[in-house]
Motif scaffolding. Sequence first.
Motif, short mmCIF file in Angstrom:
data_model
loop_
_atom_site.label_atom_id
_atom_site.label_comp_id
_atom_site.label_asym_id
_atom_site.label_seq_id
_atom_site.Cartn_x
_atom_site.Cartn_y
_atom_site.Cartn_z
N VAL A 49 0.87 -1.18 0.00
CA VAL A 49 0.00 0.00 0.00
C VAL A 49 0.90 1.23 0.00
N ASN A 50 0.69 2.13 -0.93
CA ASN A 50 1.50 3.35 -1.01
C ASN A 50 0.95 4.40 -0.06
N THR A 51 1.83 4.96 0.77
CA THR A 51 1.43 6.00 1.70
C THR A 51 2.18 7.29 1.38
N LYS A 52 1.56 8.40 1.68
CA LYS A 52 2.14 9.70 1.34
C LYS A 52 3.44 9.95 2.10
N ASP A 53 3.47 9.59 3.39
CA ASP A 53 4.62 9.93 4.22
C ASP A 53 5.67 8.83 4.30
N ASP A 54 5.24 7.57 4.21
CA ASP A 54 6.15 6.46 4.45
C ASP A 54 6.45 5.61 3.23
N GLY A 55 5.91 5.97 2.07
CA GLY A 55 6.14 5.16 0.89
C GLY A 55 5.39 3.84 0.95
N PRO A 56 5.86 2.81 0.25
CA PRO A 56 5.16 1.53 0.24
C PRO A 56 5.17 0.88 1.64
N ARG A 57 4.02 0.40 2.05
CA ARG A 57 3.89 -0.33 3.31
C ARG A 57 3.30 -1.70 3.00
N MET A 58 3.80 -2.72 3.64
CA MET A 58 3.36 -4.08 3.36
C MET A 58 2.30 -4.52 4.35
N LEU A 59 1.18 -5.00 3.85
CA LEU A 59 0.09 -5.53 4.66
C LEU A 59 -0.21 -6.94 4.21
N THR A 60 -1.02 -7.64 4.98
CA THR A 60 -1.54 -8.93 4.53
C THR A 60 -2.92 -8.71 3.91
N PRO A 61 -3.27 -9.48 2.91
CA PRO A 61 -4.58 -9.29 2.26
C PRO A 61 -5.76 -9.48 3.21
N HIS A 62 -5.61 -10.37 4.20
CA HIS A 62 -6.73 -10.57 5.11
C HIS A 62 -6.87 -9.40 6.09
N CYS A 70 -11.26 -20.82 8.92
CA CYS A 70 -11.21 -21.84 7.87
C CYS A 70 -9.82 -22.47 7.77
N GLU A 71 -8.82 -21.90 8.46
CA GLU A 71 -7.45 -22.39 8.50
C GLU A 71 -6.72 -22.25 7.16
N VAL A 72 -7.23 -21.46 6.25
CA VAL A 72 -6.58 -21.24 4.96
C VAL A 72 -5.91 -19.87 5.01
N ARG A 73 -4.60 -19.84 5.01
CA ARG A 73 -3.85 -18.60 5.21
C ARG A 73 -4.11 -17.56 4.13
N LEU A 74 -4.46 -18.00 2.95
CA LEU A 74 -4.70 -17.07 1.85
C LEU A 74 -6.14 -16.58 1.77
N CYS A 75 -7.00 -17.04 2.67
CA CYS A 75 -8.41 -16.69 2.59
C CYS A 75 -8.63 -15.24 2.99
N CYS A 76 -9.46 -14.55 2.21
CA CYS A 76 -9.83 -13.15 2.48
C CYS A 76 -11.33 -13.00 2.66
N ARG A 77 -12.05 -14.10 2.79
CA ARG A 77 -13.50 -14.02 2.96
C ARG A 77 -13.83 -13.66 4.40
N THR A 78 -14.74 -12.74 4.60
CA THR A 78 -15.05 -12.28 5.95
C THR A 78 -16.42 -12.74 6.44
N ASP A 79 -16.99 -13.72 5.77
CA ASP A 79 -18.24 -14.31 6.27
C ASP A 79 -17.91 -15.26 7.42
N ALA A 80 -18.97 -15.69 8.14
CA ALA A 80 -18.78 -16.60 9.27
C ALA A 80 -18.02 -17.86 8.82
N GLY A 81 -17.07 -18.28 9.66
CA GLY A 81 -16.28 -19.46 9.36
C GLY A 81 -15.01 -19.18 8.59
N HIS A 82 -14.72 -17.91 8.34
CA HIS A 82 -13.51 -17.58 7.58
C HIS A 82 -12.69 -16.54 8.36
N VAL A 83 -12.56 -15.33 7.87
CA VAL A 83 -11.72 -14.31 8.52
C VAL A 83 -12.54 -13.52 9.54
N ARG A 84 -11.97 -13.34 10.72
CA ARG A 84 -12.62 -12.53 11.75
C ARG A 84 -11.56 -11.88 12.62
N ILE A 85 -11.97 -10.91 13.41
CA ILE A 85 -11.07 -10.23 14.34
C ILE A 85 -11.16 -10.92 15.70
#
Length: 205
Positions: free
Chosen positions: A46-59, A80-95
Motif C-alpha cells: 500500500v503506497n502512503t504519502k509519508d512512508d512510501g510503500p507499506r506491506m500488509l496482509t490481504p486478510h 477456515c485455516e486457509v492462510r490465503l483466505c480473504c473471505r469475511t463471512d462466518a467461518g472464515h476471517v474474523r477479528i
Amino acid sequence: MSKSQGRPVQLSQMDVARWWRHVLPTGTCHIWMGAVGSDGYGRVAVNTKDDGPRMLTPHQVAARLRFGVIPAGATILHDCEVRLCCRTDAGHVRIGTQSENMRDAVRRGRAVGPRPGRTDVRGKVGASRAIQAALAASMDRSPDALAAVLASVIADGDPWRELLPLFDVEPPAPAAGAAVAAPALSVPALPALPSAADTWPLFDL
C-alpha cells in the motif's frame, strides 16, 4: 491498521481496487492470488504519502473493509485455516485476540512446538503456493469447481491423510422410530492355550 512512526495506514480506492484484482472467490474461501510471504500469508503493498510503500496482509485489508478500523492489539483469525483466505463471512476471517489464536491452534492440533501437530507437509509457504498453482491451473472457473480444487489441494498436504481411523466417531443416525441395536463386533478367535510344556514369549527378542 499497522503504524509507522505513529502514522496509521490509509487505504485508497485504488489500493482496494488493486486488492480485489488479486482475490479469487471460490464456493468456500476467497483466495489471495498475489504475492506470498515466507510465513505463507499473502502480501499486498500500500503506497502512503509519508512512508512510501507499506506491506500488509490481504486478510488485514479484508477485515478493515468488512469490520472497520481494526483495534490495536487485535489479531486476524482464519477459522477456515486457509492462510490465503480473504473471505469475511462466518467461518472464515474474523477479528480476535492472540490468546484465541493460540487456543484454536491447540484445539486443531496445529500448535507449533518441539512436536508440531497437524501442520501441512509442504510447509506454510509451500502450501499457499500449491493452492494458488492448483486454482490457477483449473480449467473450470465456476465457484463450486474451484472450491473442489481447493479442498483437494489442502487435503494433499494433510500429514494424517493416509492414516486409517480406529473408530467411526460419527455413526449414522438411526431411522425415526427404529430400535437402536448394539453394533455387531467381529472378534477374532483366540489361539489355543499352550500346554504345560509350551510357553509363549511376550516380546520378540
